[in-house]
Scaffold this motif. Structure first.
Motif, PDB file in Angstrom:
ATOM      1  N   SER A  86      28.153  16.609  38.618  1.00 33.03           N
ATOM      2  CA  SER A  86      29.109  17.713  38.620  1.00 33.03           C
ATOM      3  C   SER A  86      30.467  17.259  39.142  1.00 33.03           C
ATOM      4  O   SER A  86      31.513  17.613  38.587  1.00 33.03           O
ATOM      5  CB  SER A  86      28.575  18.862  39.477  1.00 33.03           C
ATOM      6  N   GLY A  87      30.466  16.452  40.206  1.00 37.72           N
ATOM      7  CA  GLY A  87      31.718  15.974  40.764  1.00 37.72           C
ATOM      8  C   GLY A  87      32.472  15.072  39.806  1.00 37.72           C
ATOM      9  O   GLY A  87      33.689  15.209  39.632  1.00 37.72           O
ATOM     10  N   ILE A  88      31.750  14.156  39.157  1.00 33.41           N
ATOM     11  CA  ILE A  88      32.395  13.225  38.221  1.00 33.41           C
ATOM     12  C   ILE A  88      32.985  13.968  37.029  1.00 33.41           C
ATOM     13  O   ILE A  88      34.137  13.733  36.636  1.00 33.41           O
ATOM     14  CB  ILE A  88      31.385  12.161  37.744  1.00 33.41           C
ATOM     15  N   LEU A  89      32.216  14.886  36.427  1.00 32.99           N
ATOM     16  CA  LEU A  89      32.712  15.639  35.277  1.00 32.99           C
ATOM     17  C   LEU A  89      33.898  16.520  35.650  1.00 32.99           C
ATOM     18  O   LEU A  89      34.842  16.677  34.859  1.00 32.99           O
ATOM     19  CB  LEU A  89      31.598  16.486  34.682  1.00 32.99           C
ATOM     20  N   SER A  90      33.874  17.088  36.850  1.00 31.76           N
ATOM     21  CA  SER A  90      34.986  17.935  37.288  1.00 31.76           C
ATOM     22  C   SER A  90      36.255  17.114  37.454  1.00 31.76           C
ATOM     23  O   SER A  90      37.342  17.530  37.025  1.00 31.76           O
ATOM     24  CB  SER A  90      34.635  18.624  38.621  1.00 31.76           C
ATOM     25  N   VAL A  91      36.130  15.942  38.065  1.00 33.23           N
ATOM     26  CA  VAL A  91      37.302  15.081  38.279  1.00 33.23           C
ATOM     27  C   VAL A  91      37.846  14.571  36.947  1.00 33.23           C
ATOM     28  O   VAL A  91      39.060  14.571  36.710  1.00 33.23           O
ATOM     29  CB  VAL A  91      36.935  13.909  39.207  1.00 33.23           C
ATOM     30  N   LEU A  92      36.961  14.137  36.063  1.00 35.00           N
ATOM     31  CA  LEU A  92      37.405  13.637  34.758  1.00 35.00           C
ATOM     32  C   LEU A  92      38.097  14.739  33.955  1.00 35.00           C
ATOM     33  O   LEU A  92      39.101  14.488  33.284  1.00 35.00           O
ATOM     34  CB  LEU A  92      36.215  13.085  33.974  1.00 35.00           C
ATOM     35  N   SER A  93      37.560  15.952  34.024  1.00 32.34           N
ATOM     36  CA  SER A  93      38.188  17.068  33.308  1.00 32.34           C
ATOM     37  C   SER A  93      39.578  17.341  33.845  1.00 32.34           C
ATOM     38  O   SER A  93      40.519  17.620  33.083  1.00 32.34           O
ATOM     39  CB  SER A  93      37.329  18.329  33.435  1.00 32.34           C
ATOM     40  N   GLY A  94      39.734  17.229  35.174  1.00 32.80           N
ATOM     41  CA  GLY A  94      41.043  17.443  35.767  1.00 32.80           C
ATOM     42  C   GLY A  94      42.027  16.351  35.404  1.00 32.80           C
ATOM     43  O   GLY A  94      43.196  16.620  35.106  1.00 32.80           O
ATOM     44  N   PHE A 138      28.592  22.355  34.144  1.00 30.07           N
ATOM     45  CA  PHE A 138      28.595  21.360  35.210  1.00 30.07           C
ATOM     46  C   PHE A 138      29.964  21.152  35.856  1.00 30.07           C
ATOM     47  O   PHE A 138      30.031  20.688  36.994  1.00 30.07           O
ATOM     48  CB  PHE A 138      28.102  20.017  34.671  1.00 30.07           C
ATOM     49  N   SER A 139      31.053  21.454  35.175  1.00 28.81           N
ATOM     50  CA  SER A 139      32.388  21.079  35.646  1.00 28.81           C
ATOM     51  C   SER A 139      33.132  22.263  36.249  1.00 28.81           C
ATOM     52  O   SER A 139      33.261  23.316  35.613  1.00 28.81           O
ATOM     53  CB  SER A 139      33.220  20.513  34.489  1.00 28.81           C
ATOM     54  N   PHE A 140      33.640  22.087  37.471  1.00 27.62           N
ATOM     55  CA  PHE A 140      34.511  23.078  38.080  1.00 27.62           C
ATOM     56  C   PHE A 140      35.920  22.903  37.528  1.00 27.62           C
ATOM     57  O   PHE A 140      36.355  21.794  37.237  1.00 27.62           O
ATOM     58  CB  PHE A 140      34.531  22.926  39.601  1.00 27.62           C
ATOM     59  N   SER A 141      36.636  24.005  37.424  1.00 23.88           N
ATOM     60  CA  SER A 141      37.952  23.963  36.791  1.00 23.88           C
ATOM     61  C   SER A 141      39.104  23.871  37.777  1.00 23.88           C
ATOM     62  O   SER A 141      40.250  23.733  37.371  1.00 23.88           O
ATOM     63  CB  SER A 141      38.153  25.196  35.901  1.00 23.88           C
ATOM     64  N   GLY A 169      32.024  24.478  45.954  1.00 24.79           N
ATOM     65  CA  GLY A 169      30.818  24.306  45.163  1.00 24.79           C
ATOM     66  C   GLY A 169      30.015  23.092  45.579  1.00 24.79           C
ATOM     67  O   GLY A 169      28.786  23.161  45.731  1.00 24.79           O
ATOM     68  N   ILE A 170      30.710  21.962  45.787  1.00 24.73           N
ATOM     69  CA  ILE A 170      30.019  20.740  46.206  1.00 24.73           C
ATOM     70  C   ILE A 170      29.393  20.917  47.583  1.00 24.73           C
ATOM     71  O   ILE A 170      28.265  20.474  47.849  1.00 24.73           O
ATOM     72  CB  ILE A 170      31.007  19.550  46.210  1.00 24.73           C
ATOM     73  N   GLY A 201      31.515  25.747  35.874  1.00 23.78           N
ATOM     74  CA  GLY A 201      30.863  25.191  37.050  1.00 23.78           C
ATOM     75  C   GLY A 201      29.437  25.686  37.177  1.00 23.78           C
ATOM     76  O   GLY A 201      29.049  26.663  36.533  1.00 23.78           O
ATOM     77  N   PRO A 202      28.635  25.045  38.018  1.00 21.61           N
ATOM     78  CA  PRO A 202      27.219  25.424  38.179  1.00 21.61           C
ATOM     79  C   PRO A 202      27.032  26.673  39.034  1.00 21.61           C
ATOM     80  O   PRO A 202      26.320  26.665  40.036  1.00 21.61           O
ATOM     81  CB  PRO A 202      26.607  24.183  38.835  1.00 21.61           C
ATOM     82  N   TYR A 203      27.685  27.758  38.656  1.00 20.93           N
ATOM     83  CA  TYR A 203      27.549  29.014  39.387  1.00 20.93           C
ATOM     84  C   TYR A 203      26.097  29.505  39.379  1.00 20.93           C
ATOM     85  O   TYR A 203      25.634  30.092  40.363  1.00 20.93           O
ATOM     86  CB  TYR A 203      28.458  30.080  38.777  1.00 20.93           C
ATOM     87  N   GLY A 204      25.416  29.292  38.274  1.00 15.45           N
ATOM     88  CA  GLY A 204      24.038  29.757  38.177  1.00 15.45           C
ATOM     89  C   GLY A 204      23.151  29.157  39.243  1.00 15.45           C
ATOM     90  O   GLY A 204      22.408  29.867  39.930  1.00 15.45           O
TER      91      GLY A 204
END
Length: 294
Positions: free
Chosen positions: A21-29, A58-61, A69-70, A120-123
């Motif tokens: 989740s952290g990697i995908l969030s950073v890459l998306s940013g 998986f990715s936070f915006s 979240g983390i 993000g993984p809110y669920g």
């Protein structure tokens, strides 16, 4: 109150999920795609961009959402330690699936083309608040002026910050997550007895991620799972390690302390470790099986 020993000991699935989740969030940013993430009526029902929906799980915006979240994902690793990686993997899949279906249903009912739900993984995060509220007791209370707080207050505040971060865009995924956690708690379709194959959890155990610094959490020694029954039997005898042989899991007392910090009773943890020849993982399974048959 804490999540047990610092780090990801006995929580390999949580570690893999958190790192992914952290990697995908950073890459998306970095790629400037973060503001494009999130479930929307147009993407699902008109354009049918399923790949975008999967990435949004998986990715936070935003950075604040990523931080809170983390932190919550890291804290909730305590539940993997309690029920084991096999069952916790089912909990993750169930929470994500039910939450996703709930969000799709809400978008279909609202038919609001301008509404884009937070990614993000809110669920998983908000479904974890159900066992957090029901199973983890308050160990300390503090009073600030006329307000009373407990050692669980910071977790609730972090969840509230995440829930209200974008009003309707974040409230809907949060509520869907709470619904998923409630259905798991109610053991719908006997989901709480389901386990993923052992080879899958073993894969996460052997998966090597870059080293992650432990996140410091408020300390506490309160038992979070209650007393466990003794493993006494007229025919069963503890299987003691051979004299002079050191277990790879470390000293017996250190192993007992680890299991106690995970919420197990001291005497039951010690007895389970003796049966398991001081193997923490096997002892954890023994305790969990005993808890399941209560």
């Amino acid at each position: 109150m804490n999540g047990g020993p610092s780090g990801f000991g006995n929580a390999p699935v949580t570690k893999s999920f958190l790192v992914l989740s952290g990697i995908l969030s950073v890459l998306s940013g970095i790629q400037g795609r973060a503001h494009h993430l999130g479930l929307s009526y147009k993407d699902i029902f008109e354009k049918q961009k399923l790949w975008k929906s999967t990435l949004s799980i998986f990715s936070f915006s935003s950075t604040p959402e990523l931080i809170f979240g983390i932190y919550l994902l890291y804290y909730f690793r305590v539940f993997e330690r309690q029920i084991g990686s096999n069952k916790y993997s089912v909990f993750i899949l169930f929470s994500i699936l039910i939450s996703f279906l709930g969000q799709v249903l809400v978008l279909g009912l609202l038919k609001d083309a301008s509404l884009k739900l937070n990614s993000g993984p809110y669920g998983l995060i908000f479904s974890s608040f159900v066992p957090f509220y029901l199973d983890i007791p308050i160990s300390t209370r503090i009073r600030v002026f006329s307000l009373q707080f407990s050692d669980k207050s910071f977790i609730y505040l972090a969840g509230l910050q995440l829930l209200l971060s974008s009003w309707r865009r974040s409230v809907i995924p949060g509520i869907c997550g709470l619904l998923a956690g409630s259905l798991y708690r109610l053991n719908v379709l006997y989901i709480r007895k389901a386990k993923v194959p052992g080879c899958i959890s073993l894969f996460f155990t052997r998966l090597r991620w870059p080293s992650i610094r432990s996140i410091s959490l408020p300390a506490s020694t309160r038992n979070i799972a209650g007393n466990m029954p003794y493993f006494s039997s007229p025919t069963a005898q503890p299987n003691y390690p051979p004299p002079g042989v050191l277990s790879t899991s470390g000293s017996l007392e250190a192993s007992v302390a680890m299991l106690v910090s995970m919420g197990f009773d001291h005497d039951s943890a010690r007895q389970a470790l003796l049966h398991a020849r001081n193997d923490v993982n096997q002892a954890t399974n023994i305790l969990l099986e005993a808890q399941a048959h209560q």
